[in-house]
Design a protein around this motif. Structure first.
Motif, mmCIF file in Angstrom:
data_model
loop_
_atom_site.group_PDB
_atom_site.id
_atom_site.type_symbol
_atom_site.label_atom_id
_atom_site.label_comp_id
_atom_site.label_asym_id
_atom_site.label_seq_id
_atom_site.Cartn_x
_atom_site.Cartn_y
_atom_site.Cartn_z
ATOM 1 N N LYS A 65 41.677 -21.327 -6.598
ATOM 2 C CA LYS A 65 41.828 -21.214 -4.804
ATOM 3 C C LYS A 65 42.906 -20.575 -4.695
ATOM 4 N N ARG A 66 43.567 -21.123 -5.873
ATOM 5 C CA ARG A 66 45.279 -20.317 -5.798
ATOM 6 C C ARG A 66 45.041 -18.787 -6.149
ATOM 7 N N ILE A 67 44.648 -18.801 -7.553
ATOM 8 C CA ILE A 67 44.500 -17.537 -7.882
ATOM 9 C C ILE A 67 43.652 -16.112 -7.187
ATOM 10 N N ILE A 68 42.551 -16.668 -6.500
ATOM 11 C CA ILE A 68 41.684 -15.523 -5.693
ATOM 12 C C ILE A 68 43.003 -15.710 -4.085
ATOM 13 N N ALA A 69 43.426 -16.336 -4.087
ATOM 14 C CA ALA A 69 44.133 -16.378 -2.786
ATOM 15 C C ALA A 69 45.101 -15.054 -3.022
ATOM 16 N N HIS A 70 45.890 -15.490 -3.725
ATOM 17 C CA HIS A 70 46.814 -14.608 -4.526
ATOM 18 C C HIS A 70 46.683 -13.285 -4.682
ATOM 19 N N THR A 71 45.073 -12.763 -5.004
ATOM 20 C CA THR A 71 44.650 -11.548 -5.334
ATOM 21 C C THR A 71 44.095 -10.927 -4.245
ATOM 22 N N GLU A 72 43.680 -11.475 -3.140
ATOM 23 C CA GLU A 72 43.770 -10.839 -2.175
ATOM 24 C C GLU A 72 44.624 -10.483 -1.804
ATOM 25 N N GLU A 73 46.293 -11.467 -1.466
ATOM 26 C CA GLU A 73 47.050 -10.521 -0.979
ATOM 27 C C GLU A 73 47.602 -9.535 -1.660
ATOM 28 N N GLU A 74 47.046 -8.865 -2.486
ATOM 29 C CA GLU A 74 47.751 -7.906 -3.260
ATOM 30 C C GLU A 74 47.080 -6.882 -3.145
ATOM 31 N N GLY A 75 45.618 -7.005 -2.825
ATOM 32 C CA GLY A 75 44.607 -6.022 -2.663
ATOM 33 C C GLY A 75 44.272 -5.601 -3.780
ATOM 34 N N ILE A 76 43.588 -6.964 -4.597
ATOM 35 C CA ILE A 76 42.930 -6.494 -5.788
ATOM 36 C C ILE A 76 41.619 -6.785 -5.483
ATOM 37 N N GLY A 77 40.558 -7.196 -6.274
ATOM 38 C CA GLY A 77 39.264 -6.799 -6.161
ATOM 39 C C GLY A 77 38.863 -8.560 -7.558
ATOM 40 N N ILE A 78 37.204 -8.985 -6.864
ATOM 41 C CA ILE A 78 37.446 -10.024 -7.958
ATOM 42 C C ILE A 78 35.420 -9.451 -8.286
ATOM 43 N N ILE A 79 35.102 -9.402 -9.829
ATOM 44 C CA ILE A 79 33.567 -9.366 -9.759
ATOM 45 C C ILE A 79 33.574 -10.294 -11.307
ATOM 46 N N THR A 80 32.694 -10.800 -10.873
ATOM 47 C CA THR A 80 32.123 -11.176 -12.535
ATOM 48 C C THR A 80 30.968 -11.319 -12.959
ATOM 49 N N TYR A 81 30.761 -11.718 -14.400
ATOM 50 C CA TYR A 81 29.777 -11.261 -14.787
ATOM 51 C C TYR A 81 28.306 -11.443 -14.297
ATOM 52 N N TYR A 82 28.038 -12.289 -13.256
ATOM 53 C CA TYR A 82 26.996 -12.633 -12.827
ATOM 54 C C TYR A 82 26.907 -12.163 -10.970
ATOM 55 N N ASP A 83 27.992 -11.077 -11.063
ATOM 56 C CA ASP A 83 27.889 -10.296 -10.097
ATOM 57 C C ASP A 83 26.973 -8.512 -10.216
ATOM 58 N N SER A 84 26.587 -8.060 -9.174
ATOM 59 C CA SER A 84 25.755 -7.346 -9.081
ATOM 60 C C SER A 84 26.647 -5.650 -9.262
ATOM 61 N N LEU A 85 27.631 -5.791 -9.167
ATOM 62 C CA LEU A 85 28.803 -4.611 -9.164
ATOM 63 C C LEU A 85 29.125 -4.411 -10.534
ATOM 64 N N TYR A 86 28.960 -5.986 -11.682
ATOM 65 C CA TYR A 86 29.752 -6.482 -12.678
ATOM 66 C C TYR A 86 28.630 -4.583 -13.413
ATOM 67 N N PRO A 87 29.751 -3.833 -14.498
ATOM 68 C CA PRO A 87 29.215 -2.893 -14.733
ATOM 69 C C PRO A 87 28.164 -3.029 -16.256
ATOM 70 N N GLU A 88 26.820 -2.616 -16.194
ATOM 71 C CA GLU A 88 26.050 -3.030 -17.040
ATOM 72 C C GLU A 88 26.149 -2.612 -18.453
ATOM 73 N N ILE A 89 27.102 -1.327 -18.605
ATOM 74 C CA ILE A 89 27.371 -1.096 -20.291
ATOM 75 C C ILE A 89 28.175 -1.999 -20.337
ATOM 76 N N LEU A 90 28.706 -2.557 -19.793
ATOM 77 C CA LEU A 90 29.976 -3.993 -20.324
ATOM 78 C C LEU A 90 29.332 -5.106 -20.718
ATOM 79 N N ARG A 91 28.061 -5.290 -19.919
ATOM 80 C CA ARG A 91 27.438 -6.299 -21.023
ATOM 81 C C ARG A 91 26.548 -6.300 -21.654
ATOM 82 N N ASN A 92 26.543 -5.584 -22.505
ATOM 83 C CA ASN A 92 26.550 -4.686 -24.531
ATOM 84 C C ASN A 92 28.459 -4.865 -24.522
#
Length: 325
Positions: free
Chosen positions: A71-98
Motif C-alpha cells: 500500500k505504501r508503494i502504491i501510494a508513493h507511485t500515485e503521488e508521482e503520477g506513475i501508473g501500475i499494470i500487472t501481468y493480470y491486467d488487460s492493458l498488459y502488452p500481449e507481446i511481453l507475455r512471451n
C-alpha cells in the motif's frame, strides 16, 4: 483477454514476501487461481492450499505486513503520477507475455510501472540499442535509423543509456514519432538513471512517449537491473537494431534475448573503414557473420520493414505528424 485474477495491490503484496519471487507468483500462485481474488483474506486462503515449505511458512502477520508495504508503494507511485499494470491486467502488452531471457526461457515482467501513454505499446516496436561509446558516425547512424523507422510507424524502444540508446530516443523524437524507454530503476524523477538523460526522459513523456520499469519509485539502478531490463527491450520489440557494439559489450544481453525469441536482428553496416575497423563495431561484424544478423544500410530500410511485416503478418502505418502537435 486475460482475466484479472489478482489486483495490483495483491500482486505487489506477494512481491514483498520473503522467498517469493516473480516466477513463483506467476507459476505456483497464479497457476493455482481458478477465480479472481481481490481481498487479503482470499489471498491468505489460497496460499494455504499451495504445497511447499515456503508457502507453509507464511503467517497472517507476514501477509499483513507485506500488504502494508504494498500500500505504501502504491501510494508513493500515485503521488508521482506513475501508473501500475500487472501481468493480470488487460492493458498488459500481449507481446511481453512471451518475453524470453537470454536462455530462451519465458521471463515476462510481473509488474510494470509506467509514466506516459501506456497505449503506445499497441504500436509495433523496434529496439535500437548499442554501446555507450559510439563513434561520431555511430551517433549519426542511430539517430538516422530511429528517425526513419519512427517515421514509418514504429515505436522506438531503448533503455535511456548514454550513447546508442540516446540516439534511438532522439531520432524518434526528431521524427515526431513515439519512443519507449525501459529503465532499470524507479520512475520518479529523482531515481532516473543516468542523470544526464533526465531531461530526455521528461521530453519523451511530454511528447507522447513512455517510460517503463519493473521497479517501484525510489529504486536505484543496479547492475542486475540493467542486465534484466535488456530482455524487456527485446521482448517488447518486433525486431532489434544494433547500432554499434563490441564483441563482448553489454548490448549482447538484448541480442541474445532477441535471438532466443526467434526475432529479427539487424546490425548497422558501415562503409567508412575507420568505423568498420573500430573496436565498438566488431560486434556488428560478428553478429552478421556468426549469428545470422541482417546487415542494415541506409538504403535497406524498406527491405527491413518488409521482413518485419512478413514475419509478424502486420502492416505498419506511417506516422501522422498532426497527431503530435
Amino acid at each position: 483477454m486475460i482475466k484479472r485474477l489478482l489486483t495490483p495491490e495483491l500482486v505487489i503484496t506477494l512481491q514483498q514476501l520473503e522467498g517469493i519471487g516473480n516466477k513463483t507468483i506467476l507459476s505456483k500462485i497464479g497457476g493455482n487461481i481458478s477465480a479472481p481474488i481481490s481481498t487479503l483474506d482470499e489471498l491468505s486462503s489460497l496460499l494455504t492450499t499451495i504445497k511447499g515449505k515456503k508457502f507453509e511458512s507464511i503467517s497472517n502477520y507476514d501477509l499483513i505486513e507485506a500488504n502494508k508495504c504494498a500500500k505504501r508503494i502504491i501510494a508513493h507511485t500515485e503521488e508521482e503520477g506513475i501508473g501500475i499494470i500487472t501481468y493480470y491486467d488487460s492493458l498488459y502488452p500481449e507481446i511481453l507475455r512471451n518475453c524470453k531471457n537470454e536462455q530462451g526461457k519465458l521471463d515476462p515482467p510481473l509488474v510494470l510501472y509506467y509514466r506516459g501513454d501506456i497505449k503506445i505499446l499497441e504500436i509495433p516496436g523496434i529496439a535500437v540499442i548499442g554501446t555507450r561509446e559510439p563513434t561520431p558516425n555511430g551517433i549519426k547512424a542511430g539517430e538516422f535509423f530511429a528517425f526513419e523507422f519512427a517515421k514509418r510507424g514504429f515505436n522506438i524502444i531503448s533503455g535511456l543509456a548514454i550513447g546508442c540508446d540516446t540516439t534511438g530516443h532522439k531520432g524518434a523524437l526528431a521524427a515526431r514519432g513515439l519512443t519507449t524507454a525501459f529503465l532499470a530503476n524507479g520512475l520518479d524523477w529523482d531515481s532516473i538513471y543516468p542523470k544526464e538523460n533526465l531531461t530526455l526522459a521528461q521530453d519523451i513523456v511530454a511528447k507522447g512517449g513512455l517510460l517503463l520499469s519493473e521497479y517501484p519509485v525510489g529504486q536505484s539502478c543496479g547492475r542486475y537491473g540493467l542486465v534484466a531490463r535488456d530482455r524487456l527491450q527485446a521482448g517488447l520489440a518486433y525486431a532489434t537494431i544494433v547500432v554499434q557494439t563490441g564483441v563482448k559489450g553489454g548490448t549482447m544481453h538484448a541480442v541474445n534475448a532477441t535471438i532466443a525469441s526467434g526475432k529479427l536482428l539487424f546490425a548497422v553496416a558501415y562503409r567508412d573503414s575507420a568505423d568498420s575497423s573500430h573496436e565498438k563495431v566488431q560486434g556488428n561484424l560478428m553478429l552478421v557473420q556468426d549469428k545470422g544478423a541482417h546487415p542494415l544500410k541506409s538504403t535497406g530500410i524498406d527491405d527491413a520493414i518488409f521482413q518485419i511485416e512478413n514475419k509478424h503478418k502486420t502492416s505498419l502505418q506511417p506516422v501522422q505528424p498532426s497527431l503530435f502537435d
